[in-house]
Enzyme design. Structure first.
Site, PDB file in Angstrom:
ATOM      1  N   ARG A  65       5.816  -9.408  -1.253  1.00 30.15           N
ATOM      2  CA  ARG A  65       6.958  -9.802  -0.393  1.00 30.15           C
ATOM      3  C   ARG A  65       7.513 -11.203  -0.626  1.00 30.15           C
ATOM      4  O   ARG A  65       8.574 -11.518  -0.108  1.00 30.15           O
ATOM      5  CB  ARG A  65       6.613  -9.669   1.100  1.00 30.15           C
ATOM      6  CG  ARG A  65       6.054  -8.318   1.517  1.00 30.15           C
ATOM      7  CD  ARG A  65       6.996  -7.176   1.264  1.00 30.15           C
ATOM      8  NE  ARG A  65       6.540  -5.939   1.884  1.00 30.15           N
ATOM      9  CZ  ARG A  65       6.918  -4.737   1.479  1.00 30.15           C
ATOM     10  NH1 ARG A  65       7.740  -4.599   0.450  1.00 30.15           N
ATOM     11  NH2 ARG A  65       6.481  -3.662   2.080  1.00 30.15           N
ATOM     12  N   HIS A 233       2.404   6.302  -7.122  1.00 23.21           N
ATOM     13  CA  HIS A 233       2.044   7.026  -5.891  1.00 23.21           C
ATOM     14  C   HIS A 233       2.391   8.518  -5.864  1.00 23.21           C
ATOM     15  O   HIS A 233       3.247   8.940  -5.086  1.00 23.21           O
ATOM     16  CB  HIS A 233       2.631   6.319  -4.665  1.00 23.21           C
ATOM     17  CG  HIS A 233       4.066   5.835  -4.782  1.00 23.21           C
ATOM     18  ND1 HIS A 233       5.104   6.619  -5.249  1.00 23.21           N
ATOM     19  CD2 HIS A 233       4.626   4.641  -4.469  1.00 23.21           C
ATOM     20  CE1 HIS A 233       6.229   5.930  -5.202  1.00 23.21           C
ATOM     21  NE2 HIS A 233       5.954   4.728  -4.741  1.00 23.21           N
ATOM     22  N   ASP A 306      -0.539   0.745  -3.273  1.00 25.72           N
ATOM     23  CA  ASP A 306       0.806   0.674  -2.696  1.00 25.72           C
ATOM     24  C   ASP A 306       0.754  -0.120  -1.382  1.00 25.72           C
ATOM     25  O   ASP A 306       1.379   0.259  -0.384  1.00 25.72           O
ATOM     26  CB  ASP A 306       1.431   2.059  -2.483  1.00 25.72           C
ATOM     27  CG  ASP A 306       2.930   1.962  -2.193  1.00 25.72           C
ATOM     28  OD1 ASP A 306       3.487   0.853  -2.265  1.00 25.72           O
ATOM     29  OD2 ASP A 306       3.543   3.005  -1.896  1.00 25.72           O
ATOM     30  N   HIS A 310       4.382  -4.809   6.451  1.00 23.89           N
ATOM     31  CA  HIS A 310       5.612  -5.031   7.215  1.00 23.89           C
ATOM     32  C   HIS A 310       5.246  -5.785   8.495  1.00 23.89           C
ATOM     33  O   HIS A 310       4.073  -5.854   8.876  1.00 23.89           O
ATOM     34  CB  HIS A 310       6.270  -3.693   7.571  1.00 23.89           C
ATOM     35  CG  HIS A 310       6.781  -2.945   6.361  1.00 23.89           C
ATOM     36  ND1 HIS A 310       7.888  -3.337   5.652  1.00 23.89           N
ATOM     37  CD2 HIS A 310       6.310  -1.834   5.733  1.00 23.89           C
ATOM     38  CE1 HIS A 310       8.088  -2.501   4.636  1.00 23.89           C
ATOM     39  NE2 HIS A 310       7.138  -1.578   4.661  1.00 23.89           N
TER      40      HIS A 310
HETATM   41  O1  DOR Z   1       5.802   3.188   1.479  1.00 28.74           O
HETATM   42  C1  DOR Z   1       6.373   2.497   0.648  1.00 28.74           C
HETATM   43  N1  DOR Z   1       6.686   1.207   0.887  1.00 28.74           N
HETATM   44  N2  DOR Z   1       6.744   3.037  -0.524  1.00 28.74           N
HETATM   45  C2  DOR Z   1       7.495   2.383  -1.415  1.00 28.74           C
HETATM   46  O2  DOR Z   1       7.771   2.940  -2.456  1.00 28.74           O
HETATM   47  C3  DOR Z   1       8.012   1.029  -1.115  1.00 28.74           C
HETATM   48  C4  DOR Z   1       7.132   0.350  -0.157  1.00 28.74           C
HETATM   49  C5  DOR Z   1       7.702  -0.930   0.392  1.00 28.74           C
HETATM   50  O3  DOR Z   1       8.156  -1.765  -0.399  1.00 28.74           O
HETATM   51  O4  DOR Z   1       7.634  -1.133   1.602  1.00 28.74           O
END
Ligand code: DOR
Length: 421
Positions: A65, A233, A306, A310
């Site tokens: 991020r 994934h 992955d 957030h």
């Molecule tokens: O779940 C996901 N989040 N899949 C993705 O391909 C992108 C990722 C994200 O960047 O949040």
């Protein structure tokens, strides 16, 4: 740096075919010796009795991020989460702001990771400018700056002509393109797998074919160009079978699967649980079984997290608006132990290989090994420790996990990066 002797552990080093009782001597951040028994000779001794001593894991798919969304994660918090999870190297996806689509962005990641010195961070550059899927980036510049692969992850490269050119271009550098296989028109507006759960909850679905159609197309393009495609994934049975057949034909195709796709199905989103909202979506039990079989028979090359952190306020939104992604670095090992080792689907040694030597090979890194002379990146595991997942205690800023509240077996107790930790 003084010598450190790791004594009495059960060492698993698939890259060197070791699986048994070995001592490990570390000196100046490197592995100096591996023997059944090494005398201390003044070295500091670390007792690893009842622990597994394995190579530091390598994550081929991490969202850090930074730059741009430091409220979700920073290179620092992501590296700390990596270490907690036993990872000493992470490959950073380019969907940052700005994206990693030019040399300056690659240099920034390298510089920040070096300044921190917590774990190795290997940038993945974008395939297209601004990840818009329209114009290719300068592959020479990105690979020259040290990108280990290119990807528009989060988005697919939907244009077949552009993907053909990209594969031809990347072939020159001998590195893979990582495709987020999702046919945009088929997936449009979807938030979960298209099936019983999407219907019951009244949510728009993403059919498995959104993935398999693009997997099929890109295998054809890899065979046409001789370029190397790596699928991120994987989520469904059709994709596994397509890749299995392509590998039999000798196509240059590799792929990864996440711990959450191995462990969970779309039932996890019942009750509108946005912690289980991921892209690609969790699918059905037959899909999950196909992923497990693909991992067992070698169709699927490695496990990648992955890790997609957030903020709490974003994930707390209504299901349709909440972003896709879960915090995966700190639960990866235990989820894999529960899903793969405990039911006897994968031995400890093969699991460690899928988390270390296999992704290191795909990334072209001299990592994922406990060879003499290698960097002393070592993970210590208590294989029988039981612990309950509490995302609030994650080192990651992403405090959301579909495994919250689950009691899992297998804990990372220590991670050494370059002999320190
Ligand atoms: O779940 C996901 N989040 N899949 C993705 O391909 C992108 C990722 C994200 O960047 O949040």
């Amino acid at each position: 740096m003084a010598k450190l002797l790791i004594r009495g552990g059960h060492l698993i080093d698939p890259a060197n075919g070791r699986d048994g009782r070995f001592d490990l001597l570390l000196e100046r951040g490197k592995i100096a010796d591996v023997q059944p028994a090494i005398p201390a000779n003044g070295a500091r001794v670390l007792d690893a009795a009842n622990q597994l001593v394995v190579p530091g894991f390598v994550d081929l798919h991490t969202h850090l991020r930074q730059p741009g969304r430091e409220d979700k994660e920073t290179i620092e918090s992501g590296c700390l989460a990596a270490l907690r999870g036993g990872f000493t190297a992470v490959c950073a996806m380019p969907n940052t702001t700005p994206p990693t689509d030019h040399r300056g962005a690659v240099d920034f990641i390298h510089r920040e990771a070096q300044r921190l010195g917590l774990a190795a961070v290997h940038p993945i550059g974008a395939i297209t400018k601004d990840r818009q899927g329209k114009e290719l980036t300068d592959f020479g510049e990105l690979f020259g700056a040290g990108c280990i692969a290119l990807s528009d992850d989060g988005h697919p490269v939907a244009d077949a002509w552009l993907m053909r050119r990209a594969l031809e271009y990347a072939k020159v550098f001998g590195r893979p393109l990582i495709q987020h296989a999702e046919e945009p028109r088929l997936a449009a507006g979807g938030v979960v797998h298209e099936g019983l759960v999407s219907t019951t909850l009244g949510l728009r679905g993403i059919p498995s074919e959104a993935e398999s159609v693009l997997v099929s197309r890109d295998i054809a393009l890899a065979e046409l160009t001789g370029g190397w495609i790596h699928f991120a994934h994987l989520s469904c049975a059709q994709s596994v079978e397509l890749i299995r057949q392509a590998k039999r034909r000798g196509a240059r195709v590799t792929c990864e699967v996440t711990p959450h796709h191995l462990a969970l199905t779309h039932e996890a989103v019942e009750a509108f649980n946005a912690d289980a909202k991921v892209n690609p979506p969790l699918r059905t039990e037959p899909d999950r079984q196909a992923l497990l079989e693909g991992l067992q028979d070698g169709t699927i090359d490695c496990i990648a997290t992955d890790h997609a952190p957030h903020t709490e306020w974003e994930k707390a939104a209504d299901f349709d608006s909440a972003p896709f992604g879960t915090s995966g670095l700190e639960t990866a090992l235990a989820v894999c132990v529960e899903t793969l080792v405990a039911p006897g689907r994968l031995s400890w040694s093969r699991l460690i290989e899928k988390l270390s030597a296999a992704p290191a090979k795909l990334a072209g890194l001299a990592a994922g090994t406990l060879s003499v002379g290698a960097e002393a990146n070592v993970t210590f595991i208590d294989p029988s420790a039981r612990w309950t997942v509490d995302p609030q205690r994650f080192a990651s800023k992403g405090k959301h996990s579909p495994f919250a509240g689950c009691t899992l077996t297998g804990a990372v107790v220590r991670t050494l990066y370059r002999g320190v930790g």
